[in-house]
Enzyme design. Structure first.
Site, PDB file in Angstrom:
ATOM      1  N   ARG A  28       1.917  32.153  -7.298  1.00  0.00           N
ATOM      2  CA  ARG A  28       2.986  32.395  -8.273  1.00  0.00           C
ATOM      3  C   ARG A  28       2.592  33.470  -9.272  1.00  0.00           C
ATOM      4  NH1 ARG A  28       4.377  27.410 -11.555  1.00  0.00           N
ATOM      5  NH2 ARG A  28       2.102  27.341 -11.592  1.00  0.00           N
ATOM      6  N   SER A  91      -8.108  29.115  -7.942  1.00  0.00           N
ATOM      7  CA  SER A  91      -8.642  27.766  -7.710  1.00  0.00           C
ATOM      8  C   SER A  91      -9.528  27.702  -6.480  1.00  0.00           C
ATOM      9  CB  SER A  91      -7.501  26.758  -7.615  1.00  0.00           C
ATOM     10  OG  SER A  91      -6.728  26.837  -8.791  1.00  0.00           O
ATOM     11  N   ASP A 145      -8.184  25.754 -11.958  1.00  0.00           N
ATOM     12  CA  ASP A 145      -7.015  24.930 -12.323  1.00  0.00           C
ATOM     13  C   ASP A 145      -7.371  23.809 -13.308  1.00  0.00           C
ATOM     14  OD1 ASP A 145      -8.501  23.725 -10.315  1.00  0.00           O
ATOM     15  OD2 ASP A 145      -6.776  23.052  -9.154  1.00  0.00           O
TER      16      ASP A 145
HETATM   17 MG    MG Z   1      -2.871  21.381  -8.494  1.00  0.00          MG
END
Ligand code: MG
Ligand code: ADP
Length: 396
Positions: A28, A91, A145
């Site tokens: 995103r 992440s 994250d």
């Molecule tokens: Mg997650």
């Protein structure tokens, strides 16, 4: 444990920032505005599907894809020249040497793009931005994250100092004095506090039972991430499966006839549904068994399955509470202050009683002092957290 080189925000950061979220289910790009009163607003966000040919092709093509997505997102809004500071939630396991540099240790989650492992991902993206004539954008922060989850909530809540994920995997981070972090060189100019990513999923000192050992041996990474294998969404269904198989052999559950069922037949969302089944006949469990060809199960057998789910998930939540407790005691051994724990992840959000069991365990561990802990759900840590990291890193 991995130092993040970023501290929690003061809450008065202000401005608009581009955020990238790579490493969850989707990639995103977001535009996030901070209003300096603890309110972070997603002005706009867009998902891009990265083709498998790109995640498994050449690294340069992957970073070109990311740069092209940023260009499309900004040109979409005809705003390309306005936004300069970008925060990047990446992440994957990274060792950082500053807030905006970090080398990829290894790819996970099916990514295999070549020429990236061992390299600084911020530099690779900066080069791609240059190829796309986006030189006005500077990557000011790189976070994972878990750190993003803490950053996002701590902008709004000043005493939020722990970030936790209970999703596919599990991890936790907390605020530490830089002088106590041996991984940060003492010559470093940074002082004060910094968020530490504990990578607690890889805590490998808990006692294991026979089910844990079988699961670990069958896994892709034996001997690693052992606490994660007791807690997280990727594994709870598999643990229940091991216990059921054992019961079939040991106690003749289902008259011993139920030997072929695979890991895919029993995932964490299934056992989550079983545990929320409060019907007298346990119809959800019955439907699952029927589907596997076990059409003569008794209510007692179905209740046994539900009980196994209960044991496995309760242990997971208790270990989760112990991990949270340990991290908070590290910061505040006498529990003199209030600590808000930001939690992200579908397991925590949806598994019946998971949150309640964590709270009850904190009460059992700390008595009245358990009031010092409050758990709060953080829903967009990896998006908003990247923007906050960019804001903190852009402060003079
Ligand atoms: Mg997650
Ligand atoms: P990620 O950790 O990849 O960012 P999530 O936080 O959404 O993603 O967590 C996904 C995990 O949540 C899945 O691995 C699955 O095991 C678990 N999960 C999905 N649905 C449920 C549910 N209804 N109840 C409990 N756990 C669930």
């Amino acid at each position: 444990m991995l130092p993040s080189f970023v501290d929690c925000p003061a809450g008065n950061e202000k401005g608009s920032f581009i955020a990238l979220d790579l490493g969850g289910t989707n990639f995103r790009v977001l535009l996030v505005s901070l209003d300096d009163t603890g309110l972070a607003k997603i002005e706009k966000s867009r998902k891009f599907v990265i083709p498998i040919s790109v995640t498994t092709g050449e690294g340069e093509a992957l970073f070109n894809f990311i740069a092209a997505s940023i260009r499309d997102f900004l040109f979409d809004q005809a705003l390309a020249s306005h936004y300069k500071s970008l925060g990047f939630t990446f992440s994957f396991p990274v060792t950082q040497s500053s807030v905006n540099s970090g080398r990829l240790l290894t790819w996970t989650k099916g990514f295999t793009a070549t020429g990236v492992v061992g390299c600084d991902v911020v530099q690779l993206l900066t080069e791609a931005l240059h190829r796309y004539h986006l030189d006005n954008i500077h990557i000011t922060a790189l976070v994972n994250d878990t750190v993003g989850t803490l950053l996002a909530k701590s902008y709004e809540i000043a005493n939020c100092d722990v970030g936790v994920i209970f999703g596919t995997g599990t991890n936790g981070c907390y605020r530490e004095r830089v002088s106590s972090i041996s991984a940060v060189p003492t010559s470093s100019a940074i002082d004060g506090h910094m968020i530490v990513n504990t990578e607690w999923g890889n805590f490998n000192c808990l006692p294991m039972n026979k089910f844990d050992r079988v699961l670990d041996e069958m896994s892709k990474n034996p001997g690693k991430q052992q606490m994660e294998k007791m807690i997280s969404g990727m594994y709870l269904g598999q643990l229940v499966r091991q216990v059921i198989i054992d019961q079939i052999h040991d106690t003749g559950l289902f008259s011993g006839e139920f030997s072929i069922f695979t890991a895919a037949d029993l995932q964490t969302h299934d056992i989550s549904n079983f545990q929320s089944d409060t019907s007298a006949d346990l119809v959800i469990i019955k439907a699952w068994l029927d589907n596997l060809g076990i059409t003569h199960s008794s209510v007692k057998e179905r209740a046994d399955i539900r009980q196994i789910c209960q044991y496995v998930s309760e242990r997971a939540a208790k270990i989760s509470a112990a991990a949270i407790s340990a991290v908070v005691l590290r910061m505040d051994p006498q529990l003199e202050c209030h600590h808000t724990i930001a939690v992200d992840g579908t397991l925590y959000a949806k598994y019946p009683d998971f949150k309640q069991t964590i709270i009850k365990t904190l009460q059992a561990l700390h008595g009245v002092a358990s009031r010092r802990f409050s758990l709060t759900q953080s829903t967009d840590g990896s998006g908003v957290g990247a923007a906050i990291a960019a804001a903190v890193a852009s402060q003079p």
